[in-house]
Design an enzyme around this catalytic site. Structure first.
Site, short mmCIF file in Angstrom:
data_model
loop_
_atom_site.label_atom_id
_atom_site.label_comp_id
_atom_site.label_asym_id
_atom_site.label_seq_id
_atom_site.Cartn_x
_atom_site.Cartn_y
_atom_site.Cartn_z
CG LEU A 62 -1.97 -1.07 1.12
CD1 LEU A 62 -2.81 -1.43 2.66
CD2 LEU A 62 -3.04 -0.81 0.10
CG HIS A 86 6.82 -10.21 7.59
ND1 HIS A 86 6.58 -10.34 6.44
CD2 HIS A 86 8.18 -10.46 7.86
CE1 HIS A 86 7.79 -10.71 5.50
NE2 HIS A 86 8.50 -10.93 6.46
C1 GRF Z 1 0.74 -15.08 7.05
O1 GRF Z 1 1.78 -16.05 7.15
C2 GRF Z 1 1.05 -13.82 7.36
O2 GRF Z 1 2.04 -13.61 8.36
C3 GRF Z 1 1.55 -13.28 5.92
O3 GRF Z 1 0.60 -14.00 5.11
C4 GRF Z 1 0.23 -15.22 5.76
C5 GRF Z 1 -1.43 -15.05 5.71
O4 GRF Z 1 -1.92 -16.23 6.20
N1 GRF Z 1 1.56 -12.08 5.79
P1 GRF Z 1 -3.64 -16.23 6.40
O5 GRF Z 1 -4.37 -15.80 5.10
O6 GRF Z 1 -3.87 -15.21 7.39
O7 GRF Z 1 -3.82 -17.54 6.74
#
Ligand code: GRF
Length: 216
Positions: free
Chosen positions: A93, A109
């Site tokens: 974004l 993350h």
């Molecule tokens: C997670 O590992 C998060 O840390 C990253 O993307 C993934 C999303 O997983 N940013 P979900 O869609 O919440 O299952």
């Protein structure tokens, strides 16, 4: 109570953790709107099951990134969003979105940033031979996976780990630190001072999570 908007692109397990924490009465938040930029996201199925308002806004419907971002922001503003949660949202974004919610956009993350930013963070950690990794909730700024850190959880990386086994270990903490962070916003305890974020009244200095988890 804080009114949140959640942006997703895929599986939605972090969204589910938010929904479940609200249902269990641990998280004092309401989800005003979930937006997916991917009409096939499993996250949308989770919204249907839980009765959470959701919509799809696709990048390809707009001729510019700025227009796309303004549409996202307008939809969230229209629902009275006070905090935007990126939960597996696979787009970067820019200022057209972030200026609408200054210091009120957070992201999860799957690494201890600034290590292993960007895509496939768990694979990066395994291939690098790191001995610990984890996950981070941070304020989103115009950098990628590098905004001010709110909370990090540390997990071991084992010699036999694959990106998948490490991802599972990290994910179990993602599902705790993201609702915990939203709860801290709900309680008005998150103070951002430049790069440093302090959670008022939190216990610091404990591992594997710093600051310590409370109800989650
Ligand atoms: C997670 O590992 C998060 O840390 C990253 O993307 C993934 C999303 O997983 N940013 P979900 O869609 O919440 O299952």
């Amino acid at each position: 109570m804080v009114r949140i908007g959640v942006l997703v692109s895929g599986r939605g397990s972090n969204l589910q953790a938010i929904i479940d924490s609200i249902k269990e009465g641990k998280l004092e938040a309401e989800i005003g709107l979930v937006i997916s930029d991917n009409r096939n996201a499993t996250a949308l199925e989770r919204c249907r099951k839980a009765g959470v308002d959701h919509t799809v806004i696709e990048r390809r419907s707009f001729s510019s990134k700025a227009d796309f971002e303004r549409s996202l922001a307008d939809s969230l503003k229209g629902r009275g969003t006070q905090l935007v949660v990126l939960a597996g949202f696979m787009r970067i974004l820019g200022p057209d979105f972030l200026s609408s919610f200054p210091q009120r956009v957070i992201n999860i993350h799957p690494s201890l940033i600034p290590a292993f930013q960007g895509l496939e963070a768990q694979k990066q950690a395994v291939e690098f031979g790191a001995k610990v990794s984890g996950c981070t909730v941070h304020i989103v700024d115009e950098s990628v996976d590098a905004g001010p850190v709110i909370i990090q959880a540390v997990v071991p990386v084992k010699p036999e780990d694959t990106p998948e086994t490490l991802s599972d270990r990290i994910l179990s903490y993602e599902h705790r630190i993201l609702p915990q962070t939203i709860q801290w916003f709900s309680e008005g305890r998150v103070q951002v001072e430049g790069r440093k974020v302090v959670v008022k009244g939190a216990k610091y200095g404990t591992l594997p999570v710093n600051p310590a988890l409370e109800k989650f």
